[in-house]
Each structure stands twice: as C-alpha cells, then as structure tokens.
Design a protein around this motif. Structure first.
Motif, PDB file in Angstrom:
ATOM      1  N   GLY A 256    -109.214 120.399  31.331  1.00  0.00           N
ATOM      2  CA  GLY A 256    -108.337 120.131  32.462  1.00  0.00           C
ATOM      3  C   GLY A 256    -108.876 120.555  33.807  1.00  0.00           C
ATOM      4  O   GLY A 256    -108.524 119.969  34.832  1.00  0.00           O
TER       5      GLY A 256
ATOM      6  N   CYS B  61    -103.981 115.380  24.843  1.00  0.00           N
ATOM      7  CA  CYS B  61    -104.165 114.280  25.806  1.00  0.00           C
ATOM      8  C   CYS B  61    -103.454 113.028  25.286  1.00  0.00           C
ATOM      9  O   CYS B  61    -104.050 111.979  25.081  1.00  0.00           O
ATOM     10  CB  CYS B  61    -105.659 114.017  26.010  1.00  0.00           C
TER      11      CYS B  61
ATOM     12  N   ARG C 281    -106.265 114.512  36.090  1.00  0.00           N
ATOM     13  CA  ARG C 281    -105.384 115.650  36.335  1.00  0.00           C
ATOM     14  C   ARG C 281    -105.465 116.105  37.789  1.00  0.00           C
ATOM     15  O   ARG C 281    -104.444 116.399  38.420  1.00  0.00           O
ATOM     16  CB  ARG C 281    -105.748 116.807  35.408  1.00  0.00           C
TER      17      ARG C 281
ATOM     18  N   CYS D  89    -101.628 119.071  29.946  1.00  0.00           N
ATOM     19  CA  CYS D  89    -102.846 119.355  30.708  1.00  0.00           C
ATOM     20  C   CYS D  89    -103.091 120.855  30.871  1.00  0.00           C
ATOM     21  O   CYS D  89    -104.243 121.288  31.006  1.00  0.00           O
ATOM     22  CB  CYS D  89    -102.781 118.680  32.072  1.00  0.00           C
TER      23      CYS D  89
ATOM     24  N   ARG E 177    -109.376 109.317  31.195  1.00  0.00           N
ATOM     25  CA  ARG E 177    -108.730 110.251  32.120  1.00  0.00           C
ATOM     26  C   ARG E 177    -109.738 111.213  32.739  1.00  0.00           C
ATOM     27  O   ARG E 177    -109.710 111.462  33.945  1.00  0.00           O
ATOM     28  CB  ARG E 177    -107.637 111.034  31.384  1.00  0.00           C
TER      29      ARG E 177
ATOM     30  N   GLN F 261    -102.555 110.937  35.594  1.00  0.00           N
ATOM     31  CA  GLN F 261    -102.778 110.854  34.144  1.00  0.00           C
ATOM     32  C   GLN F 261    -102.174 109.582  33.544  1.00  0.00           C
ATOM     33  O   GLN F 261    -102.762 108.968  32.643  1.00  0.00           O
ATOM     34  CB  GLN F 261    -102.184 112.086  33.441  1.00  0.00           C
TER      35      GLN F 261
END
Length: 350
Positions: free
Chosen positions: A203, A190, A209, A197, A145, A214
């Motif tokens: 973040g 997460c 994000r 977030c 991510r 996500q």
C-alpha cells in the motif's frame, strides 16, 4: 528480488494460505486440477469439489480412463462445464501422447485444451518451481492498481502491459510461494470491492491507493444489456416414480450434461410427447420457474409437469433416461436443472 516481491512474500509468510488441499501434495496433476477449478470460482467453493474429485481420480491416468458422465457428475454445481470437458480431454491427450505425465514446458502445456498462459504458468510455478509469471483475475487486480494500469484487461494492449509487470515482479526464488502470494493478496485484501489498503504490504507505493482511485482499477468490461431467452422444460414422471432426463448435445451450453427435455410452448405438449417421445402423457400442470444468468444472456426456464400414462422407454432415442429421484442427483446436472428437480422431488445426494 525486487521490493514488490520481497514485501509480498513477507506478508505471505505471516498471512498467506499454506494448507490448501492441493498444497499438501504439490504434484503437477493436483495443481492442474485445482487451477482449472479455481477459474472464476472462489477457493471456499472449490475445496470440497477438489477433494471429491481427487479422491475418485487420484491420478491423471484414472481421470483419462473415466467416462465423461462420471467426470461431469463430480463437477455438477461448480459451473462452467467446459472446464470439466477440457480437463477430461486434456487428460486423455496426455495419456496418449505424453507418457501419462503433464508436459513440463509451458508451450507444450498450452497446447492442451483449457490451459492458457496463466494457468500453465501457475501449474509449472507451483508444482515444479519454474519461474513463470501468472495473470489470473487476482493478479490482474493487484498489478492494475499498483501500477495504475488503465483500461479493461481484456483489451490486448492492456493485457500486454499487465503481463510485462507480471514478468518484472516474478522473482527467481520462492516461485511457488510468490505465485500463491499474489493470488492470496488479491483474494483477501486487494478485493474488487472495499479493498483493505491499510493491511496491504504494497500500500505504501500503490498508485491507485495514493490517488484514491482503487475502484477505477481494473476497468470493468464494457457492459451490454443481457438478452433474455426463454425455454420450457418437461418434468415427466412414470408410474414407477421415475423422471425423464435428456442428455444435451456435446457442444453448446451445458454440453454433455443431463437436463430436462425442452418443449416449444406454441406446440401441443401432448402431441409433442406422443410424436417426438412416444409417450402418452396426462394433462400437464404448471411447474416451478427460475431465471439463470449466463455471461452472455439470461435464461428463464418454465416447467410443465405431467404423468407418463404408457411407455417407459422413449421412442428410438438413446439420449433419454428414466431415473428414480435418488438416482437423478448422481448425474451431471446443470445447477438450474438441479434446483428445478429439487423443487419437485426429495433428492438423495451422493
């Protein structure tokens, strides 16, 4: 130390998990046992198993000397039983070839059954403070991510990219804390679904994000329709109230665990009991049925109940055992078989 690690450690100092059972005495052996148990299993589930296991086997030498049945019995209900078999075999190999101490070099550690690169890295980082990156499921999710790494992590190219990021962010100090921190972040903030977030220390510059994507990372494994298999298991009880268990072959699903004899439903049950087991059984009745999902298929287990009218020993077989209800649940039983037996008995758990 880069910004990623610095922020992650600052968050860990305030919110991280620092009193897990394997953290109180961080020996390579205890960390190893915890890491194997934590594979595909949540911390809350693992804790009581870890405590029982290390109480019975406080040292690697004691685990190496144990009988497989006892190891599997302590693992019963935790699932993925190949982990227990590999753990036991690795302990025996270490006892024979490494003077009873887990090797301290990652290449040597990865030669042992059940220990891959990430598990080996976690053991060395958390118990010896070695700078070793990890890439368990939680770390994969955080890194995928944060860097918007496309693709299923099981693909070689995707995994290679994630390992490069793992190496980049692993600091040269506070290795054990960093390793725990990235696992904790993935487990608590997460998360797979509905990540928090707003509370995440990473973040502000997480690419997923920023793009609102996500849910896209990491990409799931390409789905296949799980085939459905069926089997029929025999729940036989003798005049003394004992039930018949069958030890499964050492390889295959539930390898080495105690289960129930499996019967071909197209064959006469009474003839099969007489010819294969040497039992004269009563007319069977229908027992409980459950469906259990494995990673590659779903298994529907039907059961038939009968009384053994004669013979308390199974003919010419050493892989069967008659056990009283209070003895059944002290053995290594697959979780579905345990549930079936619980449905027809009043178990006394050890």
């Amino acid at each position: 130390m880069d910004s990623f690690a610095r922020r992650l450690l600052a968050w860990f100092d305030q919110y991280g998990r620092t009193d897990l059972p394997w953290q109180r005495e961080r020996t390579p052996y205890r960390v190893w046992v915890s890491e194997i148990m934590l594979q595909q299993t949540q911390v809350a589930t693992v804790i009581p198993y870890f405590e029982r296991f290390t109480e019975r086997f406080p040292t690697l030498a004691q685990l190496a000397e144990a009988e497989p049945d006892e190891v599997l019995a302590l693992w019963s209900g935790l699932g993925y039983y190949s982990r227990a078999r590999n753990l036991h075999e690795a302990a025996r190999q270490v006892a024979r070839g490494w003077q009873g101490e887990l090797p301290g070099h990652i290449d040597d550690l990865m030669m042992l059954p059940g220990i891959g690169r990430s598990t080996a890295g976690a053991i060395l980082a958390q118990s010896l403070g070695q700078r070793q990156p990890i890439l368990d499921g939680n770390a994969k999710r955080v890194l995928a991510r944060y860097h918007a790494v496309d693709g299923w992590p099981g693909r070689t190219a995707v995994q290679r990219q994630l390992w490069e990021w793992a190496e980049t962010h692993t600091p040269h100090s506070r290795i054990a804390d960093y390793t725990q921190a990235i696992m904790d972040l993935g487990a608590t903030l997460c998360t797979r679904g509905r990540p928090d977030c707003e509370a995440c220390p990473l973040g502000s510059d997480c690419q997923a994000r920023q793009a609102g994507t996500q849910a896209r990372y990491p990409a799931p494994k390409p789905r296949k329709t799980l085939p459905l298999r069926e089997t029929t298991m025999l729940i036989a009880q003798d005049a003394n109230g004992r039930l018949l268990l069958w030890r499964r072959p050492p390889t295959g699903i539930w390898g080495g665990l105690w289960s129930l004899p499996e019967h071909d439903p197209d064959e006469s049950l009474l003839d099969w009991c007489r010819e294969s087991l040497g039992l004269e059984a009563s007319e069977p009745t229908v027992g409980p049925e459950i469906t259990h999902t494995f990673s590659h298929f779903r298994l529907t287990i039907s059961t038939v109940l009968c009384r053994a009218k004669t013979a308390t020993e199974v003919k010419d077989r050493g892989d069967f055992s008659w056990d009283l209800p209070e003895e059944l649940f002290q053995r290594g039983l697959p979780a579905p078989v345990r549930r079936l037996l619980e449905a027809v008995t009043e178990p006394v758990d050890s």
